[in-house]
Design an enzyme around this catalytic site. Structure first.
Site, short mmCIF file in Angstrom:
data_model
loop_
_atom_site.label_atom_id
_atom_site.label_comp_id
_atom_site.label_asym_id
_atom_site.label_seq_id
_atom_site.Cartn_x
_atom_site.Cartn_y
_atom_site.Cartn_z
N LYS A 13 0.83 -1.22 0.00
CA LYS A 13 0.00 0.00 0.00
C LYS A 13 0.86 1.26 0.00
O LYS A 13 0.51 2.26 -0.61
CB LYS A 13 -1.01 -0.01 1.15
N ARG A 85 -7.23 2.90 10.98
CA ARG A 85 -7.03 1.45 11.14
C ARG A 85 -8.02 0.84 12.13
O ARG A 85 -7.98 -0.36 12.36
CB ARG A 85 -5.62 1.19 11.66
N ARG A 119 11.40 -9.82 4.53
CA ARG A 119 11.89 -8.43 4.52
C ARG A 119 13.18 -8.26 5.30
O ARG A 119 13.33 -8.80 6.39
CB ARG A 119 10.84 -7.50 5.15
N ARG A 153 13.71 -6.00 11.02
CA ARG A 153 13.21 -5.03 11.99
C ARG A 153 12.45 -5.80 13.07
O ARG A 153 12.00 -6.91 12.83
CB ARG A 153 12.22 -4.06 11.30
N ARG A 164 0.34 -8.74 13.54
CA ARG A 164 -0.06 -7.67 12.62
C ARG A 164 -1.15 -8.14 11.66
O ARG A 164 -2.09 -7.40 11.36
CB ARG A 164 1.15 -7.17 11.83
P1 AMP Z 1 2.81 0.73 8.69
O1 AMP Z 1 4.12 1.28 8.26
O2 AMP Z 1 1.63 1.45 8.10
O3 AMP Z 1 2.71 -0.77 8.50
O4 AMP Z 1 2.72 0.99 10.29
C1 AMP Z 1 3.68 0.45 11.17
C2 AMP Z 1 3.15 0.41 12.59
O5 AMP Z 1 2.87 1.75 13.03
C3 AMP Z 1 1.86 -0.36 12.79
O6 AMP Z 1 2.05 -1.76 12.94
C4 AMP Z 1 1.34 0.28 14.09
O7 AMP Z 1 2.03 -0.21 15.22
C5 AMP Z 1 1.71 1.75 13.88
N1 AMP Z 1 0.64 2.51 13.20
C6 AMP Z 1 0.66 3.04 11.94
N2 AMP Z 1 -0.51 3.64 11.63
C7 AMP Z 1 -1.30 3.50 12.73
C8 AMP Z 1 -2.62 3.87 13.05
N3 AMP Z 1 -3.42 4.50 12.16
N4 AMP Z 1 -3.09 3.55 14.27
C9 AMP Z 1 -2.35 2.92 15.18
N5 AMP Z 1 -1.10 2.50 14.96
C10 AMP Z 1 -0.56 2.78 13.74
#
Ligand code: AMP
Length: 203
Positions: A13, A85, A119, A153, A164
């Site tokens: 995405k 989310r 990854r 990571r 996740r």
């Molecule tokens: P992403 O890079 O979008 O996969 O986000 C990485 C991590 O950041 C997620 O697994 C969450 O721990 C946190 N995160 C990102 N966006 C949100 C959101 N809208 N609400 C809560 N946690 C978030």
């Protein structure tokens, strides 16, 4: 135009959001990137949530995001990557602004687990690689760009990945019912996924 792009972790995405941002000349706002950049007091708390594959608390997340959405460049629209989310986040966003469309990048759980567990990240220059899909490092476990050793990571550890995927199915997928949603098959190559998104906008 105000768009949100939603998909499970590893769905690509973020890549699609960047392509769309260029094509439509709208800012790309990734809440994951925003959280990774926060410094100071909140850092430890954020790392705790991200490392476990859990969601950062709704109110705090929206506080950080709102500050960004209030900036001048967002007046003409934006592409929101990774927010909302949860249902409470949908409501917070709705009280701030209306969203035109949600784009769902759909990928099966099996494919997600494969992509995420492959990854690898460069600790020096932050380049991303994947040992199963693309971009594969030319030399095993070595960064193509700077020669540093690659590592996983914290949120790429097997337990965090499973969490996740679970969190996405339980808390995030249901939000799609609240939007005009365009669904695309995220298991195709990057260019085809992007074409499919554009075609949906043209019809
Ligand atoms: P992403 O890079 O979008 O996969 O986000 C990485 C991590 O950041 C997620 O697994 C969450 O721990 C946190 N995160 C990102 N966006 C949100 C959101 N809208 N609400 C809560 N946690 C978030």
């Amino acid at each position: 135009m105000k768009l949100i792009i939603i998909g499970p972790p590893g769905s690509g995405k973020g890549t699609q959001a960047k392509l769309l941002s260029k094509k439509l000349n709208l800012p790309h706002i990734s809440t994951g990137d925003m959280l990774r950049e926060v410094k100071g007091e909140l850092r430890k708390k954020i790392d705790y949530y991200i490392a476990g594959g859990d969601l950062f608390p709704d109110e705090l997340m929206f506080e950080i995001l709102k500050e960004r959405l209030e900036k001048e460049d967002c007046k003409k629209g934006f592409i929101l990557d990774g927010f909302p989310r949860t249902i409470p986040q949908v409501d917070m966003l709705k009280s701030f602004t209306e969203i035109d469309y949600a784009i769902e990048v759909s990928v099966s759980d099996k494919e997600i687990i494969k992509r995420l567990s492959g990854r690898r990240t460069c600790g020096r220059c932050n380049s991303l690689f994947n040992i199963y899909t693309n971009p594969k490092p030319k030399q095993e476990n070595i960064c193509d760009n700077c020669g540093e050793e690659l590592h996983e990571r914290d949120d790429q550890a097997p337990e965090a990945i499973k969490n996740r995927v679970k969190v996405y199915a339980k808390q995030t997928k249901p939000i799609l019912e609240r939007y005009n949603t365009i669904k695309v098959n995220g298991e195709q190559d990057i260019g085809q996924v992007f074409q499919d998104i554009l075609e949906e906008f043209l019809v």
